[in-house]
Design an enzyme around this catalytic site. Structure first.
Site, PDB file in Angstrom:
ATOM      1  N   TYR A   1      34.413  42.915  32.505  1.00 58.68           N
ATOM      2  CA  TYR A   1      33.226  43.695  32.855  1.00 58.68           C
ATOM      3  C   TYR A   1      33.487  45.206  32.829  1.00 58.68           C
ATOM      4  CZ  TYR A   1      31.286  39.228  34.455  1.00 58.68           C
ATOM      5  OH  TYR A   1      30.830  37.931  34.521  1.00 58.68           O
TER       6      TYR A   1
ATOM      7  N   TYR B   1      23.517  38.373  35.525  1.00 57.40           N
ATOM      8  CA  TYR B   1      23.757  38.669  36.935  1.00 57.40           C
ATOM      9  C   TYR B   1      24.833  39.735  37.127  1.00 57.40           C
ATOM     10  CZ  TYR B   1      28.369  36.625  37.933  1.00 57.40           C
ATOM     11  OH  TYR B   1      29.725  36.397  38.005  1.00 57.40           O
ATOM     12  N   ARG B   2      25.526  40.092  36.066  1.00 55.35           N
ATOM     13  CA  ARG B   2      26.671  40.993  36.154  1.00 55.35           C
ATOM     14  C   ARG B   2      27.041  41.374  34.726  1.00 55.35           C
ATOM     15  NH1 ARG B   2      32.178  38.794  39.095  1.00 55.35           N
ATOM     16  NH2 ARG B   2      33.434  40.686  39.092  1.00 55.35           N
TER      17      ARG B   2
ATOM     18  N   ASP C   1      38.501  32.075  39.555  1.00 55.18           N
ATOM     19  CA  ASP C   1      39.448  31.480  38.602  1.00 55.18           C
ATOM     20  C   ASP C   1      40.818  32.124  38.666  1.00 55.18           C
ATOM     21  OD1 ASP C   1      37.688  29.587  36.933  1.00 55.18           O
ATOM     22  OD2 ASP C   1      36.542  31.436  36.938  1.00 55.18           O
TER      23      ASP C   1
ATOM     24  N   HIS D   1      38.714  40.285  26.158  1.00 62.16           N
ATOM     25  CA  HIS D   1      37.517  39.480  26.373  1.00 62.16           C
ATOM     26  C   HIS D   1      36.415  40.295  27.034  1.00 62.16           C
ATOM     27  CE1 HIS D   1      37.672  38.486  30.834  1.00 62.16           C
ATOM     28  NE2 HIS D   1      38.811  39.095  30.655  1.00 62.16           N
TER      29      HIS D   1
END
Length: 563
Positions: A108, A503-504, A170, A422
């Site tokens: 993110y 949501y993010r 995770d 990623h």
């Protein structure tokens, strides 16, 4: 350090003079010490690092140029008083600050600031204490630098693990506070981390200190607090038990926001349930996803599914167990036939459902019979407990995660391609088989259009699903990075056209996503902008975070609309 020492950062924030930067840095060094200040003045300081050794200069999984979102300096306050002093200094010259906890907001944007030249405020380096663990109330109070691994170790070393469990995502290296305020999730019955918080301490943009909820009520032990600074005073004894307090509930203003800097957070912990059993259900066909989701919905609503379970695509599990070259020499996306072959090779399904049972054995037995009977309606499903799987199976990893034991095994899927990086794309879906198949179809199609394999998972909440699409790309392949930029932009528009919002998200697309939440002429954004300009008139706290800009930066909201 000399009063006249000059610093030359690689980038300054908009409208800030070099002399103002130097004055701010010299004052900050006097405040926190030179060991807690790093000015980014050379490309030698910009390297991607790793999850275990994060850098705080930029996004380590950069989808733009490596230095596109770049800090001018990194400052690590030692305590709350330092944070307040830094905020007051920043107000004098309108210096933008970008607070982080640990800097592992992986996928993110990491620790990178939305406005290049901002100072990254590293809250976790020194402010990393577990302040309290209360067994009777089943809660903890932590500072920003406490990771899930730290909190787990604290429970173990204090012989509390047999009484209390934490919930973990995770990967175990993230901040408990940071993950909650970003509204992250884990996988026990306490998996909605924001739902499980109670009581926040926040430095406001003017430097004032605030406690929310019941924390706004002073603790009655006033004689004991004489001479203590506000941040050191004990909390009201109900602050971590009842989150709402009296009057407007303002905690949400400090989640995914730029309205303040959170310095302490109360979190509920899960009492040891008295028994635990994880399981795996393999779904053999791609379109079994539809029937499985429709089976899951009533089970989750009725709480026969107690925890936050996941439905993982075969390539997510495969990528944890090996890179793409372990399965194929192709560089283009794998076909359905190849995916079936990988599933067969690993003894898994095209989709794999991971869940857990909690409580004494008689309760677990009834719940398992209910779950097993429901899923048996899908032809060809298979059921496994950890002991039925190989030592290196994903279920063995999830077995730990779903009982609150931090792991790092999931890091491996980033190596699916060479120089792996990623980007997460995270739309919300109904717990509906039709919606799940449509959302999966849209996202897989777009991934394959740019030559990438679809890797993803559905994480099932109480009444919705977080669909986490893991866009794995080669960070050294400039052409592929351009395709990834197109991909996420296109996916946002595709999903908005279907009524799905994220949501993010990553720094680069915060404005685009905020632009999709535009009901009634952008009333949601306008309200947030009114609040931002009222509480932070100098625009110093994380300008642009979540697409909310102070008035003096508003023009920057357009700069990344097309890239």
């Amino acid at each position: 350090m000399s009063e006249t020492m000059e610093f030359r950062p690689m980038v300054l924030p908009p409208n800030l003079l070099l002399s103002e930067f130097n004055g701010f840095i010299r004052e900050t060094i006097r405040l926190v010490g030179c060991e807690n200040v790093e000015v980014i003045s050379s490309k030698d300081q910009i390297h991607d690092g790793s999850y275990m050794d994060p850098r705080h200069t930029h996004d380590p999984h950069h989808i733009m140029e490596q230095d596109y979102f770049l800090a001018s300096a990194i400052v690590a306050p030692r305590n709350v008083a330092d944070v307040q002093a830094i905020v007051r200094l920043a107000n004098k010259v309108s210096f933008p600050l970008w607070p982080i906890s640990i800097g592992r907001n992986s996928g993110y944007g990491g620790a990178a600031p939305r406005v290049s030249g901002s100072i990254v405020l590293n809250m976790g380096k020194n402010m990393n204490r577990v302040l309290e663990v209360n067994v009777e109330g089943a809660y903890c109070l932590v500072e920003p630098g406490v990771t899930f691994h730290d909190l787990h170790d604290y429970l173990v070393s204090n012989n509390l693990r047999d009484k209390l469990w934490l919930d973990v995502p995770d990967l175990g290296g993230g901040s408990v506070l940071g993950n909650a305020t970003e509204r992250g999730v884990g996988y026990t019955p306490y998996g909605d981390h924001w739902m499980m918080h109670s009581g926040m301490e926040v430095v406001l943009p003017n430097g004032e200190l605030l406690r929310t909820g019941m924390g706004a009520l002073p603790d009655p032990r006033r004689p004991e607090t004489m001479g203590l600074k506000p941040e050191d005073q004990p909390w009201n004894k109900t602050a971590q038990l009842f989150p709402y307090g009296f009057g407007p509930y303002i905690d949400g203003l400090f989640s995914q926001s730029n309205m303040g800097i959170v310095t302490k957070l109360g979190m509920w912990l899960m009492p040891n349930p008295g028994g635990y059993q994880s399981y795996l259900i393999t779904l053999p066909r791609d379109d079994d996803l539809k029937q499985a989701v429709d089976i899951i919905r009533p089970l989750r609503l009725g709480m026969a599914l107690q925890n936050v379970p996941t439905i993982r695509h075969i390539l997510l599990d495969a990528a944890v167990l090996g890179d793409k070259r372990s399965y194929s020499y192709k560089t283009e996306p794998l076909s359905d036939e190849e995916l079936d072959e990988i599933a067969k090779q690993l003894g898994l399904g095209r989709w794999n459902f991971y869940g857990a049972l909690y409580g004494p054995e008689p309760i677990r037995k009834v719940l398992w019979e209910t779950v097993k009977e429901a899923f048996s309606a899908i032809p060809g499903v298979k059921f496994y407990f950890p002991e039925d799987t190989p030592e290196n199976s994903i279920l063995r990893v999830r077995d730990k995660t779903m009982q609150g034991i931090p792991t790092y095994d999931e890091l491996k899927w980033i190596d699916w391609v060479p120089n792996g990086a990623h980007l997460f794309f995270s739309p919300i879906a109904k717990v509906s088989g039709e919606d799940a198949m449509l959302q999966y179809g849209v996202t897989r199609k777009r991934c394959e259009e740019v030559g990438l394999d679809f890797i993803g998972t559905f994480t099932v909440g109480m009444r919705e699903m977080h669909h986490i699409v893991c866009i794995v790309f080669n960070r050294k392949d400039l052409i592929q990075k351009k395709k990834v930029q197109w991909l996420i932009r296109t996916l946002i528009d595709d999903c908005a056209a279907n009524g799905w919002g994220e949501y993010r998200t990553h720094l680069a697309v915060m404005d685009q996503i905020m632009g999709t939440y535009n009901w009634n002429n952008d009333s949601f954004l306008k309200f947030n902008e009114i609040l931002k300009n009222a509480v932070d008139p100098n625009g110093i706290i994380a300008p642009g975070k979540s697409g909310v800009w102070p008035s003096q930066y508003r023009h920057m909201a357009c700069e990344l609309v097309k890239f």
